[in-house]
Scaffold this active site. Structure first.
Site, short mmCIF file in Angstrom:
data_model
loop_
_atom_site.label_atom_id
_atom_site.label_comp_id
_atom_site.label_asym_id
_atom_site.label_seq_id
_atom_site.Cartn_x
_atom_site.Cartn_y
_atom_site.Cartn_z
N CYS A 94 0.81 -1.22 0.00
CA CYS A 94 0.00 0.00 0.00
C CYS A 94 0.83 1.26 0.00
O CYS A 94 0.31 2.36 -0.19
CB CYS A 94 -0.94 0.01 1.19
SG CYS A 94 -0.09 0.14 2.77
N CYS B 198 -2.44 -1.59 8.80
CA CYS B 198 -1.96 -0.35 9.44
C CYS B 198 -1.63 -0.61 10.91
O CYS B 198 -0.61 -0.13 11.41
CB CYS B 198 -3.01 0.74 9.34
SG CYS B 198 -3.39 1.20 7.63
#
Length: 175
Positions: free
Chosen positions: A68, A138
């Site tokens: 990402c 994350c």
């Protein structure tokens, strides 16, 4: 029009949504729901900054997710005598969930012992922020950043201890 778009991105001006979640427009105008904690930590991140990485009391963890493009740098400052983390900061290049994860983690690690922060798991971070499944990476980055910062600090301490131990031996050999 720009003001309205900004409010949509920040999740403001949406009275029909529950107060715990906000819609944030992503991609092709599709709303994605984020918990208010994510929006808060993204809009008002805590402990943004950096310490001198050469400081022997500072541990730096630099991690990234190639899939990402998120990159997270987390730094901790440790008190030598007590072994407690006295300060923490971060710099993150990434999405709102990555920034929020970094911000939360810096708050959590302050005042804790090194061993204690190693027990912080990505699942706790994700649960606290109510991250959607597509954003779990994350919280994994934040956990990895903590581990990397602690490892860096311990490596620095081991090096400085070995140098201190070698100094008297060298002085004795020179005498």
């Amino acid at each position: 029009m720009m003001r309205q778009a900004s409010k949509m991105i920040l999740g403001q001006g949406l009275p029909s949504l529950p107060t715990r979640t906000r819609a944030v427009v992503v991609g092709a105008g599709k709303p994605r729901m984020y918990h208010e904690r994510v929006v808060d930590h993204y809009s008002n991140p805590r402990n943004v900054g950096s310490f001198d990485k050469k400081d022997p009391n500072v541990g730096t963890g630099l991690v990234g997710a190639p899939a990402c493009g998120d990159v997270m740098k987390l730094q901790i400052r440790v008190d030598d005598e007590s072994g407690k983390i006295v300060d923490a900061c971060f710099k993150t290049f990434g999405c709102g969930s990555a920034i929020a994860s970094s911000s939360v983690v810096t708050e959590w690690v302050k005042g804790k012992q090194m061993e204690e922060v190693l027990s912080i798991k990505n699942t706790e971070i994700a649960k606290h922020l109510s991250l959607p499944p597509v954003k779990l990476h994350c919280s994994m980055l934040a956990e990895d950043a903590i581990k990397a910062a602690v490892k860096d600090y311990e490596t620095k301490r081991a090096k400085s201890n070995s140098i201190e131990e070698a100094a008297p031996v060298k002085k004795a050999a020179d005498a």
